[in-house]
Design a protein around this motif. Sequence first.
Motif: not given
Lengths: 350, 345
Positions: A92, A97, A99, A141, A145, A152, A156, A244, A248
Motif C-alpha cells: 500500500v 497510499g 492503511d 477501504n 479510496v 487513504p 482508513t 488501488r 487495499y
Amino acid sequence: MTQQPVSPAQQDGADAGTVSATSPESAARHGGPRSLGLRLDVRNLSLLGVLAVLVAVGGFTKPDQFLDTSNLQLVLTQASVIGVVTVGMTFVIISGGIDLSVGAIVALASVWATTVATQEYGFVGILFTAVVVGLGCGLVNGLLVAYGGIVPFIATLAMLASARGLALQITDGRTQIVSVQSVLDLGIPDSYILGIPPLVLVFAAVTVIGWLVLNRTTFGRRTVAVGGNAEAARLAGIDVRRQRLFLYLLSGLCCGIAAFLLIILSGSGQNTNGNLYELDAIAAAIIGGTLLSGGRGTIVGSVLGVLVFTTITNIFVLNNLQSDVQQIAKGAIIVAAVLVQRRTLRNGEV
Amino acid sequence: MPETSRRGLLFGTAAVSAGALLTACTSNEPKKETPAADSRPAADDKPGKHVTIGFAGPKADHGWLNAINENAKARAGKYSDVTLEITGGSNDIAAQIGQIDTLINKKVDVLVILPADGKALTQVGLKAMKAGIPVVNLDRVFASPQAYRCWIGGDNYGMGLNAGRFIGERLKDKPDAKVVELAGMDNLELTKQRTQGFDDALKNYPNIKKVARQAADFTVETGQAKMAQLLQAQKQFDALWNHDDDQGVGALRAIQQAGRDDFLMVGGAGAKSAMDAIKADDSVLKATVLYPPTMAASAIDLARALGQGKGVGGLSELEIPASLTLYSAVVTKDNVDEYLPTGFR
C-alpha cells in the motif's frame, strides 16, 4: 494495452521493486537485468548490519537465553503476526497510499472469527471468517479510496474507528476464548515442523509470495508505477483505480491472515488485539527503506524492519528493562537505524 | 501438558445473565463488599422517593470495565424507584467531561462517575457538586475530596499486598525462592500501587527475591507476548504474580506453549475464566486476588441512598460513609465456589 507500461520495468528486470518504473534515471542507475534478483540493496545490507549488532548485544548480555533455539523460535513467532501485516502495508505504501486501519481490522477479524457461532465450524470456520472479514474491510477501504475519491489517510482512519467499534460491540469488552483444539494445537511446540513453528512458516510463505508478486508480476510493477507517478501510470494505460482497490484488498487479506495467526498465538479474540499495529507496520516499512511518498520499497527491507523491532523487544525483556526505558531506547534505535541507513546509502550510491 | 484446561476455560459471547450474578450465590457472609453475590443491598429494599442516577464510566473495552457496566445496570434494574441514565463511556477525557456535563444539564438526582482519569476529571466532579448533584466517585479517585460526596473503590495496594502474602506463605520454607511479576499498564497509578503492595509484602519473607518485572497492557495479546519472553529469560522461578486476569489468559497460553509447570501463579481482578481454572486446578494458576466489579452495584445502592437521604442498612450512622474501600480477597481452590458468581467474563 495493459502490457504497455510494463515494458520499461521488465527491462529493468528484478529491480522493479526498488525502482520506480516511471523514473528512467533511477532505472538507468541501477541498470541491467539480473538473473536472480536476490541482490539486497544497500539499505537492506545496512539493516542486516543493525540486526547483526542487535544479535551481538543479545548474545553478549544474555548468552544463555538469547541464542537458545527456543528463544529464536519465539522471536520469529512474535514477528509473524505483525510481519504478515507489514507485507500488506508495504504494498500500500509503495503505491503511495497508507492503511491506518490494519490494527483495527486484525481486531475485528479476530473477534469475529472467535465468536461462539464461528467456533462451531472449527478450524475452517475460524480461518475462513478471519480471512473474509479482512478482505471485506479491505474492499471497503479500496472502494472508498479508489472509487470514492477519499484520501487513504481519511478512508482508513474511518475504517480504524468503525472496525474497532464493531469489534467492541461484538465482544462487549470480553475476551473470547478459543476452544477449537486443532487451532490451539498449532501454537504449541508439538506442531513445529523441523523445529519451525507453523506461524513462522506462514510468515515466510507470505513474505516469499509478497516478494514474488512485487518483483515478478505485472501487478507488482503496476503498484510501483502507480506510487511513482499515478498520472503517468494512468496515461501509460494502467487502470489506477482498480490497482488501488486490489492493493487495499491485499492489505485486508494480510490482516485477516494475521488475525488467524494471533488467534493461534493467544488462544483468544479480543477487541484490543492489534493495538498500534498500524504504527509498527508503517515504522517497519519505513526503516526497511520504503518511501512514504510511494514509488519505492522492498519486502525484504520491511521484514528486516519487523525483525529489528521484535529482536529489540526480546532483548529488553531478557535484560528486564522496564517499559519506560524500553520506549526511550526503542525510539533511539529507530532514529539510529535510519541514520545508519542514510549514511550507508549516500556512501553506496553517490 | 493440560490439554483440557482450555476447554475448562471456555466461555462464549453470550451475554452475561445479570440475574445469575444477582441471585446465584447464597453466601451470607456479613461484612464482604460483594452485594451482587449477596442479595442484600446497602440501603433498605422498600421503594422510596424516585431517584434518577446518572452513570458515566470509561469505554468498556475490557472485561472488568464491561462487568462494571453490567453490575450497575443490573442493580439499578432491581429497584422500582431508580432510573439509570448511562452514558456510552469514553477513554477520552474531554469526551467523558462532555458526557458528564450532559448528565448535569439533565438535572439527574445523583451522579456515579468512574473517571477514565481521576485527576483530570476532578473539575467536572466539582462542577456537579456545586450544581447540587451529589457525586458517588467510583474506583479511580478524584484529586479533591470536594469533588465527591462518597468514594467507593477497590484496594490496589491491598491487592498487591495480599498476592504477596499468599505467595510468601506458600514459599516461606523454600530457600532462595524467586518470584516474577507481570504488571499491568505502567502509566496507570493503580499499577504502581499494586506493585508497591506486592513488594512490601515480600519484605516479610527475606528468603524470597523478585527476579523480574515486566509490564503488559492488560490485553491477552500483550500478556502472551511479555510472558513468553519472561519465561525465556527466567528458566527457573517459583511464583508468578500477574496483575490482571485478562492479560492472564495470554500469560497462561504462553506458559502452556512453553510447557512450564514448575511454579505457581496468582492472578488479579477475578475473571470467571481464572476462577474456573483455579477450580479445575489443572494449570499453574492457583489463586486470584479480587478487585470486584460488584463495586458498581454498591455504588448504585449508595447513590440511591443518597438520593433518598438514607443511611446504610446495618450501620448506626444516619448518612452514608464518605469512603468505602473494598477488600481484595484471595480466591483459591478452597473458597472458589463462593466467589464464582462474582467472576466476570
